[in-house]
Motif scaffolding. Structure first.
Motif, mmCIF file in Angstrom:
data_model
loop_
_atom_site.group_PDB
_atom_site.id
_atom_site.type_symbol
_atom_site.label_atom_id
_atom_site.label_comp_id
_atom_site.label_asym_id
_atom_site.label_seq_id
_atom_site.Cartn_x
_atom_site.Cartn_y
_atom_site.Cartn_z
ATOM 1 N N VAL A 37 0.861 -1.192 0.000
ATOM 2 C CA VAL A 37 0.000 0.000 0.000
ATOM 3 C C VAL A 37 0.895 1.240 0.000
ATOM 4 C CG1 VAL A 37 -1.938 -1.092 1.200
ATOM 5 C CG2 VAL A 37 -0.154 0.058 2.529
ATOM 6 N N SER A 38 0.357 2.341 -0.509
ATOM 7 C CA SER A 38 1.201 3.529 -0.640
ATOM 8 C C SER A 38 1.203 4.376 0.629
ATOM 9 C CB SER A 38 0.745 4.377 -1.831
ATOM 10 O OG SER A 38 -0.510 4.972 -1.564
ATOM 11 N N HIS A 39 2.231 5.144 0.761
ATOM 12 C CA HIS A 39 2.316 6.207 1.737
ATOM 13 C C HIS A 39 1.082 7.103 1.548
ATOM 14 C CE1 HIS A 39 3.772 9.921 3.517
ATOM 15 N NE2 HIS A 39 4.768 9.254 4.053
ATOM 16 N N PRO A 40 0.509 7.594 2.649
ATOM 17 C CA PRO A 40 -0.752 8.350 2.510
ATOM 18 C C PRO A 40 -0.648 9.624 1.678
ATOM 19 C CG PRO A 40 -0.122 8.083 4.838
ATOM 20 C CD PRO A 40 0.921 7.407 4.033
ATOM 21 N N GLU A 41 0.549 10.046 1.382
ATOM 22 C CA GLU A 41 0.673 11.247 0.540
ATOM 23 C C GLU A 41 0.687 10.914 -0.939
ATOM 24 O OE1 GLU A 41 1.641 15.125 1.082
ATOM 25 O OE2 GLU A 41 3.407 14.573 2.268
ATOM 26 N N THR A 42 0.883 9.645 -1.254
ATOM 27 C CA THR A 42 0.899 9.256 -2.659
ATOM 28 C C THR A 42 -0.488 8.746 -3.015
ATOM 29 O OG1 THR A 42 3.215 8.698 -2.463
ATOM 30 C CG2 THR A 42 2.059 7.819 -4.375
ATOM 31 N N THR A 43 -1.282 9.618 -3.581
ATOM 32 C CA THR A 43 -2.690 9.295 -3.804
ATOM 33 C C THR A 43 -3.128 9.756 -5.179
ATOM 34 O OG1 THR A 43 -3.409 11.416 -2.938
ATOM 35 C CG2 THR A 43 -3.230 9.610 -1.351
ATOM 36 N N ARG A 44 -4.332 9.356 -5.535
ATOM 37 C CA ARG A 44 -4.988 9.859 -6.728
ATOM 38 C C ARG A 44 -6.439 10.149 -6.375
ATOM 39 N NH1 ARG A 44 -0.391 10.030 -8.182
ATOM 40 N NH2 ARG A 44 0.459 9.392 -10.187
ATOM 41 N N SER A 45 -7.109 10.763 -7.331
ATOM 42 C CA SER A 45 -8.514 11.096 -7.076
ATOM 43 C C SER A 45 -9.429 9.930 -7.413
ATOM 44 C CB SER A 45 -8.913 12.309 -7.914
ATOM 45 O OG SER A 45 -8.751 11.986 -9.281
#
Ligand code: ADP
Ligand code: MG
Length: 611
Positions: free
Chosen positions: A232-240
């Motif tokens: 899972v990604s770091h919470p800052e690496t996101t998309r909409s």
């Protein structure tokens, strides 16, 4: 009206249409067959989004001349003998209808050689009939080529979307299999250009790098807890978009709001509103705890014990995030958090997973967040969390002095403000009852219409420093198709390396406040099914999202305004009754309903007593 029997051809096409809906459905079936055949190298190549042609090649066990003739017949499979075999199914396919269905709606050419045979076979099926079978040279394995898809079904053909959209469906399907099978070298090519390829060496993180790029891959942390594994990604690496939260049950991709919800909730409040992490999460369950025998197009999975499954996934992801100091232990559980409880829509019931192919449901940029509770977003102590959230607590007290007189409005009913409820709703008296106004939704509507007016006729604002963005394979594939549309919106961006774009200008109205990485979200927006048409609609969807960005709404935000001014501005809107995402801004509870609730059902007996 006469009832008549449909001819065989028609029946066949209707049935086939159930299984094969679009090019991506063909790709899904063919890739599954290749995986079932034990291939460790699979190459998928499509043209014009798959409309002009689809080719899937593998190095699996292949088929003998007799087997391939049988394979294209209805309900022929080498994978099960009876229903009893389903409970411990080791293959992805089992219905024996895919090749037959594809053959019914296309021209299908299979070239195959069984591992234990000297020579290969080429077989061609056109509109359901075997046209030719002949020997062919080939290394062991199978190549299936599909052309003229839906050529005989004009209605179905017309239903297909733009090439870029159809390709996006294909891309997402192949990506899912690539991530679930890092020990298979999978490649995807569109119109002769390689979109991504994995090396098949069995390393999931390497596969993540291949499809999502370095930036995303380097932010992924491993999950491994009680039969739940993945990254899972770091919470800052996101998309909409939720699209990057991929969940698998016993190796099968499932699109399950239950599982996705568990993953997202584990981040607690560390995700900004309407942002979703990247995740590839596998859960293993005993064969009798899940049911896979459902409609071929829908990869529905029914869990025996939903609560337990949800809990396991939640715990595993939380554990991983805790391990890396990315969430705090004891943080309140996700969905019940007030800042996202109300508005994140989960259209499907939590009891079943959704459809595998028909998964382009609107899921980008579509919801507003942070509506309810100001405290929620400001209490985080981490540095990055603060950076993301420090602006967001706009939902505060307005000068809600009760007013004596009702203000007449143009569109809204005349409202006499009575006060405020939970710092969130304006409570007012109208002629005919009670009015509740969601101040955040109202504010969004006002800002949205203001931005829209400003965007009209404005152009680009050059950035002092161009911003370089790394794109995922998916975003990079979308970029060239929508570059012109992005430009019309005011973005200036160019591909400066493979999967890397440089943004040099953003829409002028948004200027400094706009994070250029929003360009990525706009790309997903372009292929969101709900707005498949004009650039204007995409621009609109973007504005709707931006309208609730505190950095943009700051100038006119609620903290500075008064209720009176907010209502006046809302009244001046083209559509005062809904926020740009479609949620209501105003609710009226009329006198009749109030009377009804007090059981004053008929005027003459208003004070009747209950016996
Ligand atoms: P199913 O996968 O449900 O069995 P299909 O119509 O997809 O049904 O395929 C029918 C049969 O054709 C399979 O059971 C398998 O034996 C054979 N087959 C299909 N594709 C391949 C392939 N790529 N390699 C080897 N055998 C294949
Ligand atoms: Mg199959």
């Amino acid at each position: 009206m006469t009832i008549r029997a449909l001819d065989d051809e028609t029946i066949r096409q209707i049935a086939a249409g159930e299984v094969i809906e679009r090019p991506a459905s063909v790709v899904k079936e063919l890739v599954e067959n290749s995986l079932d055949a034990g291939a460790d190298r699979i190459d998928v190549s499509v043209d014009d989004g798959g409309k002009a042609g689809i080719r899937v090649s593998d190095n699996g066990r292949g088929m003998s001349p007799e087997a391939v003739r049988l394979a294209v017949k209805k309900h022929t499979t080498s994978k099960i003998e009876s229903l009893g075999d389903l409970s411990d199914l080791g293959t992805l396919g089992f219905r024996g209808e895919a090749l037959h269905a594809i053959g019914a709606v296309s021209t299908l050419t299979i070239t195959t050689r069984a591992v234990d045979h000297e020579r290969g076979t080429e077989l061609r099926v056109s509109e359901g009939a075997i046209e030719a079978v002949q020997p062919a040279g080939r290394a062991p394995g199978t190549t299936v080529e599909v052309t003229d898809l839906f050529a005989s079904m004009p209605a179905r053909e017309k239903f297909l979307k733009a090439d870029a959209t159809e390709f996006d469906h294909v891309n997402r399907i192949v990506t899912r299999y690539a991530l679930a099978n890092p020990d298979v070298a999978l490649s995807l090519t569109h119109n002769g250009r390689e979109v991504f390829s994995t090396d098949g060496r069995g390393d999931l993180q390497a596969a993540l790098l291949d499809v999502y790029g370095r930036e995303v891959a380097s932010s992924m942390i491993p999950v491994d807890h009680e039969g739940v594994t993945g990254y899972v990604s770091h919470p800052e690496t996101t998309r909409s978009t939720r699209e990057y939260v991929s969940t698998y049950v016993n190796g099968r991709y499932v699109k399950s709001s239950l599982l996705r919800g568990a993953v997202v909730d584990a981040y607690s409040r560390q995700l900004a509103a309407d942002r979703y992490p990247f995740a590839v999460v596998f859960i293993d369950l005993p064969g009798d705890a899940v049911d896979v025998n459902v409609h071929p197009r829908k990869l529905e999975v029914r869990f025996d014990d939903e609560g337990a499954v949800r809990e396991r996934v939640y715990r595993a992801v939380e554990e991983a995030l805790l391990d890396h100091g990315l969430v705090r232990s004891g943080a309140p559980r996700g969905r019940s958090a007030p800042d996202d409880a109300a508005v994140r829509p989960e259209p499907d019931p939590p009891t079943a997973t959704e459809d595998l192919i028909e998964d382009a449901e609107p899921e980008t940029l579509a919801t507003s967040g942070g509506t309810d509770d100001p405290a929620a977003s400001t209490s985080d102590t981490w540095e990055w969390a603060e950076r993301r959230f420090h602006d967001q607590g706009t939902q505060t007290t307005l000068d809600a002095e009760p007013v004596d007189e009702a203000t007449p409005f143009e569109q809204l009913p005349a409202i006499r403000v009575l006060g405020q409820l939970r710092d969130t709703y304006v409570v007012g008296a109208a002629d005919d009852g009670l009015v509740l106004i969601d101040q955040h939704a109202a504010d969004e509507r006002v800002n949205y219409e203001r931005l829209r007016a400003e965007l009209d006729g404005s152009d680009s604002q050059a950035l002092a420093e161009p911003v370089v963005l790394e794109l995922t394979a998916r975003e990079a594939a979308l970029f060239p198709s929508f570059q012109a549309a992005l430009e019309r919106m005011g973005f200036r961006a160019a591909e400066i390396a493979d999967r890397v774009v440089e943004v040099s200008a953003v829409p002028a109205v948004l200027d400094e406040t706009l994070d250029p990485s929003l360009l990525r979200d706009v790309l997903s927006e372009f292929v969101a099914e709900r707005s498949d048409s004009s650039v204007d609609e995409h621009a609109d969807a973007l504005l709707a999202d931006l309208a609730c960005y505190p950095s943009i709404t700051g100038h006119t935000s609620l903290t500075e305004g008064s209720i009176q001014r907010l209502l006046e501005a809302l009244d001046g809107c083209e559509n005062p009754y809904a926020c740009p995402h479609g949620r209501p801004t105003v609710i009226e509870i009329d006198a009749a309903e109030i009377d009804n609730r007090f059981e004053r059902d008929y005027p003459g007996h208003a004070h009747r007593r209950r016996e």
